[in-house]
Scaffold this active site. Structure first.
Site, PDB file in Angstrom:
ATOM      1  N   CYS A 147      -5.320   4.104 -10.273  1.00 23.84           N
ATOM      2  CA  CYS A 147      -5.550   5.165  -9.222  1.00 23.84           C
ATOM      3  C   CYS A 147      -4.849   6.570  -9.208  1.00 23.84           C
ATOM      4  CB  CYS A 147      -5.092   4.474  -7.782  1.00 23.84           C
ATOM      5  SG  CYS A 147      -6.171   2.933  -7.340  1.00 23.84           S
ATOM      6  N   HIS A 187      -1.284   9.372  -0.645  1.00 25.10           N
ATOM      7  CA  HIS A 187      -1.841   8.348  -1.296  1.00 25.10           C
ATOM      8  C   HIS A 187      -2.454   6.992  -0.159  1.00 25.10           C
ATOM      9  CE1 HIS A 187      -3.525   5.926  -4.336  1.00 25.10           C
ATOM     10  NE2 HIS A 187      -2.717   4.981  -4.224  1.00 25.10           N
ATOM     11  N   HIS A 200     -11.003   3.998  -0.257  1.00 26.58           N
ATOM     12  CA  HIS A 200      -9.966   4.243  -1.612  1.00 26.58           C
ATOM     13  C   HIS A 200     -11.015   4.644  -2.711  1.00 26.58           C
ATOM     14  CE1 HIS A 200      -7.006   4.716  -4.474  1.00 26.58           C
ATOM     15  NE2 HIS A 200      -6.357   3.492  -4.270  1.00 26.58           N
TER      16      HIS A 200
END
Length: 398
Positions: free
Chosen positions: A159, A292, A327
């Site tokens: 990520c 995040h 996400h």
């Protein structure tokens, strides 16, 4: 050496829109693109996900790619975002420049390979799709479609992948290896994606709730985001208007666990601290943290603790946009960097949608209501990957 890294173009594709204008409108109006599965063929039909609202056939038609050509969905999502960035940077003709293309991804062409592999076992009619399973194939496919790149490379750090391409791009320019860099990432949903995260038991069955006391996990998303980077001198010579700059950045790896952050948030803390210092700023100079903020118990706790350690009693406004977009995994760093650029340009703070209850471990609450227009000068954008590969970027106004 010219160390000022300017951003002269940006492009995005996500569940909330196919370009920056649609993205800005959705974020300002708090319109989520997270909905029940529609395009992905999966047994988990009740899961909310941030899907791009286009089928592969619709994307092919938009890009004038015939059905006979083997294309993976991540490439189909990445090409429009790269195109938007190149147009804004006025890079239609790149023949006289050394332009690098850096793209982050993790799942690669799994969306097609997972369907084609049974056929591959019986015959070789789908070999083209099997070959596109490799992560590097996506960057090559986008680069071949767009043309005009001298260097093509792929970054795979889960990520934090696309955030790391931005850092690598800045280093390429400062070292003189490239005149300009198109840096970012793309990722599509796949059964592998959904099944894997479901097995980890970190998918929320509702729209996710980052930084909420009762958070229950993430909503997977898909999309792409790309930035055009160049030195301030190159931008001046080309006569292009910069839309922001990469002021500082840092990547660290705490290597605490294959998927979880260290309990004390050491990796996120070191990444944020290093990025702020690299920008030549003090913590109090940061106007907003684009967190995040995945909605998992571990990430939100440790990211918040890291922010409290760095900013003490003065944690700046902080929020995650993942309840709006899902996400986007490998694309998250660059996609959210573009959102940060939009916030800098339009002087607003993206809000943390779906927040209800404050976490007792945190001294702060995320931004939940649109604030009046205010000067926004420096934004700290975080992207944390599996294995503790943590990255933070400071984006600033010129």
């Amino acid at each position: 050496m010219d160390r000022e890294i300017y951003i002269t173009g940006a492009g995005v594709v996500s569940a909330i829109g196919m370009d920056k204008a649609a993205t800005l409108d959705a974020i300002i109006n708090q319109r989520s693109g997270v909905e029940p599965v529609r395009y992905l063929s999966t047994s988990h039909t009740g899961l909310p996900v941030g899907e791009v609202k286009r089928s592969n056939d619709e994307l092919r038609e938009m890009l004038d790619i015939p059905p006979s050509e083997a294309f993976i969905r991540s490439s189909l999502l990445g090409i429009p975002a790269v195109g938007e960035a190149l147009r804004q940077a006025r890079l239609d003709d790149r023949s006289s420049l050394r332009v690098a293309f850096l793209s982050g991804i993790t799942v690669g062409g799994m969306d097609q390979a997972e369907w084609m592999y049974p056929d591959f076992l019986r015959n070789d009619s789908k070999n083209a799709y099997i070959e596109l399973n490799d992560c590097g194939a996506c960057a090559e496919q986008i680069a071949d479609y767009m043309g005009g790149f001298d260097l093509v490379s792929t970054v795979v750090t889960a990520c934090s992948s696309s955030a790391n391409t931005v850092m690598m791009g800045a280093d390429l320019i400062r070292s003189g290896r490239a005149d300009l860099v198109v840096a970012g990432g793309t990722e599509c949903l796949s059964r592998y994606h959904v099944n894997g995260f479901n097995t980890l038991m970190i998918l929320d069955r509702e729209i996710c709730r980052p930084f909420d006391r009762d958070r229950a996990g993430i909503n997977l998303g898909e999309g792409a985001g790309y930035l055009v980077l160049e030195s301030s001198g190159m931008a001046a010579r080309r006569g292009v208007k910069p839309i922001g700059r990469i002021a500082g950045y840092r990547n660290v790896c705490d290597a605490y666990h294959p998927t979880a952050s260290s309990p004390d948030g050491l990796g996120p803390y070191l990444a944020m601290k290093g990025a702020v210092e690299d920008a030549g700023l003090k913590p109090e100079d940061i106007d907003y943290i684009n967190a995040h903020g995945t909605g998992t118990p571990n990430n939100d706790l440790t990211e918040g603790l890291a922010a409290m350690k760095l900013f003490a009693d003065g944690v700046p406004p902080i929020a995650s946009i993942k309840a709006c977009t899902g996400h986007t995994t490998s694309a998250a760093g660059s996609f959210e960097a573009v959102v940060s650029l939009l916030a800098l340009e339009h002087n607003f703070l993206p809000v943390n949608m779906n927040f209800r209850n404050k976490m007792e471990e945190h001294s702060f609450t995320p931004v939940t209501n649109p604030e009046p227009a205010r000067p926004v000068r420096h934004i700290l954008s975080n992207s944390f990957g599996f294995g503790g590969n943590d990255s933070a970027i400071v984006l600033s106004k010129i």
